[in-house]
Design an enzyme around this catalytic site. Structure first.
Site, short mmCIF file in Angstrom:
data_model
loop_
_atom_site.label_atom_id
_atom_site.label_comp_id
_atom_site.label_asym_id
_atom_site.label_seq_id
_atom_site.Cartn_x
_atom_site.Cartn_y
_atom_site.Cartn_z
N TYR A 194 5.84 8.22 1.64
CA TYR A 194 6.20 8.89 2.90
C TYR A 194 7.01 7.91 3.74
O TYR A 194 6.65 7.57 4.87
CB TYR A 194 4.96 9.41 3.64
CG TYR A 194 5.30 10.62 4.49
CD1 TYR A 194 5.58 11.83 3.88
CD2 TYR A 194 5.38 10.54 5.87
CE1 TYR A 194 5.93 12.95 4.63
CE2 TYR A 194 5.73 11.64 6.63
CZ TYR A 194 6.00 12.84 5.99
OH TYR A 194 6.35 13.94 6.74
N LEU A 195 8.11 7.48 3.15
CA LEU A 195 8.84 6.33 3.66
C LEU A 195 9.63 6.62 4.92
O LEU A 195 10.19 7.70 5.08
CB LEU A 195 9.80 5.83 2.57
CG LEU A 195 9.11 5.50 1.24
CD1 LEU A 195 10.16 5.10 0.21
CD2 LEU A 195 8.08 4.40 1.40
N ARG A 212 1.72 7.75 9.55
CA ARG A 212 0.68 8.57 10.19
C ARG A 212 1.17 9.21 11.50
O ARG A 212 0.48 10.08 12.04
CB ARG A 212 -0.58 7.74 10.45
CG ARG A 212 -1.30 7.37 9.17
CD ARG A 212 -2.64 6.72 9.43
NE ARG A 212 -3.46 6.65 8.23
CZ ARG A 212 -3.62 5.56 7.48
NH1 ARG A 212 -3.02 4.44 7.80
NH2 ARG A 212 -4.39 5.61 6.40
N ASP A 231 1.15 -3.99 10.08
CA ASP A 231 -0.19 -4.23 9.53
C ASP A 231 -0.37 -5.74 9.44
O ASP A 231 -0.42 -6.30 8.35
CB ASP A 231 -0.31 -3.58 8.16
CG ASP A 231 -0.14 -2.08 8.22
OD1 ASP A 231 -1.08 -1.40 8.62
OD2 ASP A 231 0.97 -1.60 7.89
N HIS A 279 9.82 1.03 6.33
CA HIS A 279 9.77 0.65 4.91
C HIS A 279 11.14 0.20 4.42
O HIS A 279 11.28 -0.77 3.67
CB HIS A 279 9.34 1.84 4.03
CG HIS A 279 7.95 2.33 4.30
ND1 HIS A 279 7.69 3.55 4.90
CD2 HIS A 279 6.75 1.79 4.03
CE1 HIS A 279 6.40 3.73 4.99
NE2 HIS A 279 5.79 2.68 4.47
N GLN A 316 -3.28 -7.14 7.47
CA GLN A 316 -3.03 -6.98 6.03
C GLN A 316 -2.12 -8.11 5.53
O GLN A 316 -2.39 -8.72 4.49
CB GLN A 316 -2.38 -5.62 5.80
CG GLN A 316 -1.77 -5.43 4.42
CD GLN A 316 -1.31 -4.02 4.19
OE1 GLN A 316 -2.13 -3.14 3.96
NE2 GLN A 316 -0.01 -3.78 4.24
O1 PAF Z 1 0.69 -1.08 3.74
C1 PAF Z 1 0.51 -0.26 2.83
O2 PAF Z 1 1.23 0.74 2.69
C2 PAF Z 1 -0.63 -0.44 1.85
O3 PAF Z 1 -1.75 -0.96 2.48
C3 PAF Z 1 -0.26 -1.30 0.62
C4 PAF Z 1 0.13 -2.72 1.00
C5 PAF Z 1 0.89 -0.63 -0.12
C6 PAF Z 1 -1.45 -1.38 -0.35
O4 PAF Z 1 -1.87 -0.12 -0.74
#
Ligand code: PAF
Length: 282
Positions: free
Chosen positions: A32-33, A187, A150, A37, A153
């Site tokens: 869902y770019l 989202r 993120d 991205h 992350q």
């Molecule tokens: O950030 C994301 O889209 C996801 O957490 C990732 C890094 C692709 C891992 O599923």
């Protein structure tokens, strides 16, 4: 753009690229770019000879009450965007190829994931680090690019790569915002027009915090209070947390220092949004 859905095929392609002396870059996504991205793809293309994007909606990183079932998907649109962005290979494993029968291995990164989103989403980062480890093993990238939206992350992946001696260069891509300031996210599509408008309080609160910092404010409590007071003006937005942390360890700090992050998460209607900004003392 060539597509692979099996790790062995992906690995053969990457091994072949390495034999030809090529550097391979990876942009992992859940599809869902959006422009955020694609900005990561651009960064990867600048740093590698061949660029791989992956699309996999990873069940392991969603909690039981989260949005796995309704997570937005658009395979045809994503393919077209990646092709136009100059991606060389798309890795799109099936669920069975990612987690085969009897699958039972996970990777967990302890301290970096203990606070912030890790509190509300206890299994989330374990799912992320596990799937990213598997993506790394399939794609064998020299460099991998993750969005700074993120940020926790990104910090988790950096820690994992260092701890496991992977030797993969991890690059963070700046947050891409809509013209009105909302951080781009797959989202955002869940937001009603009223929620979309209310969600602007998040980026506004970060801007106010940055402004306070520029005027010399370094006290984390004061900065968090500033965020709270801006977000409180929007009844549709329920702040889950706002915190000032060290941008590497993700542990709270009392004062803004050299590498400080202000991160927040909020519930806007049924949608959970996150945003952040690096802070620099004046
Ligand atoms: O950030 C994301 O889209 C996801 O957490 C990732 C890094 C692709 C891992 O599923």
């Amino acid at each position: 753009m060539i597509t692979f859905d099996h790790p062995a095929d992906m690995r053969n392609w990457s091994d072949d690229a390495h034999r030809q002396g090529k550097r391979v870059g990876l942009v992992p996504t859940m599809g869902y770019l959006h422009q955020g991205h694609l900005s990561l793809v651009e960064i990867a293309r600048r740093r590698a000879d061949l660029t791989v994007a992956s699309i996999f909606v990873n069940p392991m990183q969603f909690g039981p009450a989260e949005d796995l079932e309704r997570y937005p998907r658009d395979e045809a649109g994503d393919r077209a965007k990646l092709e136009a962005a100059g991606v060389d290979a798309l890795y799109m494993p099936t669920g069975a190829n990612m987690y085969g029968p009897g699958y039972q291995t996970t990777i967990s990164v302890a301290e970096v994931t203990s606070g912030l989103c890790g509190e509300a989403r206890p299994i989330h980062f374990q799912g992320v680090s596990t799937v990213v480890a598997k993506l790394f093993n399939a794609v064998r990238p020299d460099v991998a690019v993750f969005g700074e939206k993120d940020y926790q992350q990104l910090a988790t992946i950096r820690r994992m790569v260092r701890d496991l001696d992977w030797g993969i260069e991890i690059v963070g891509g700046p947050i891409v915002r809509e013209p009105d300031g909302l951080a781009m996210s797959s989202r955002n599509v869940y937001l009603s027009p009223a929620e979309r408008e209310a969600a602007l309080a998040l980026s506004r609160s970060l801007e106010q915090a940055r402004c306070a910092c520029r005027s010399g404010e370094v006290d984390s409590d004061v900065i968090v209070e500033r965020v709270r007071s801006v977000v409180a003006t929007e009844p549709l937005v329920q702040l889950e947390y706002a915190a000032v942390v060290d941008a590497e360890s993700m542990q709270p700090v009392d004062r803004v220092g050299a590498n400080t992050l202000l991160a927040l998460a909020a519930q806007v209607g049924t949608t959970r949004l996150i945003d952040n900004t690096l802070l620099a003392a004046a």
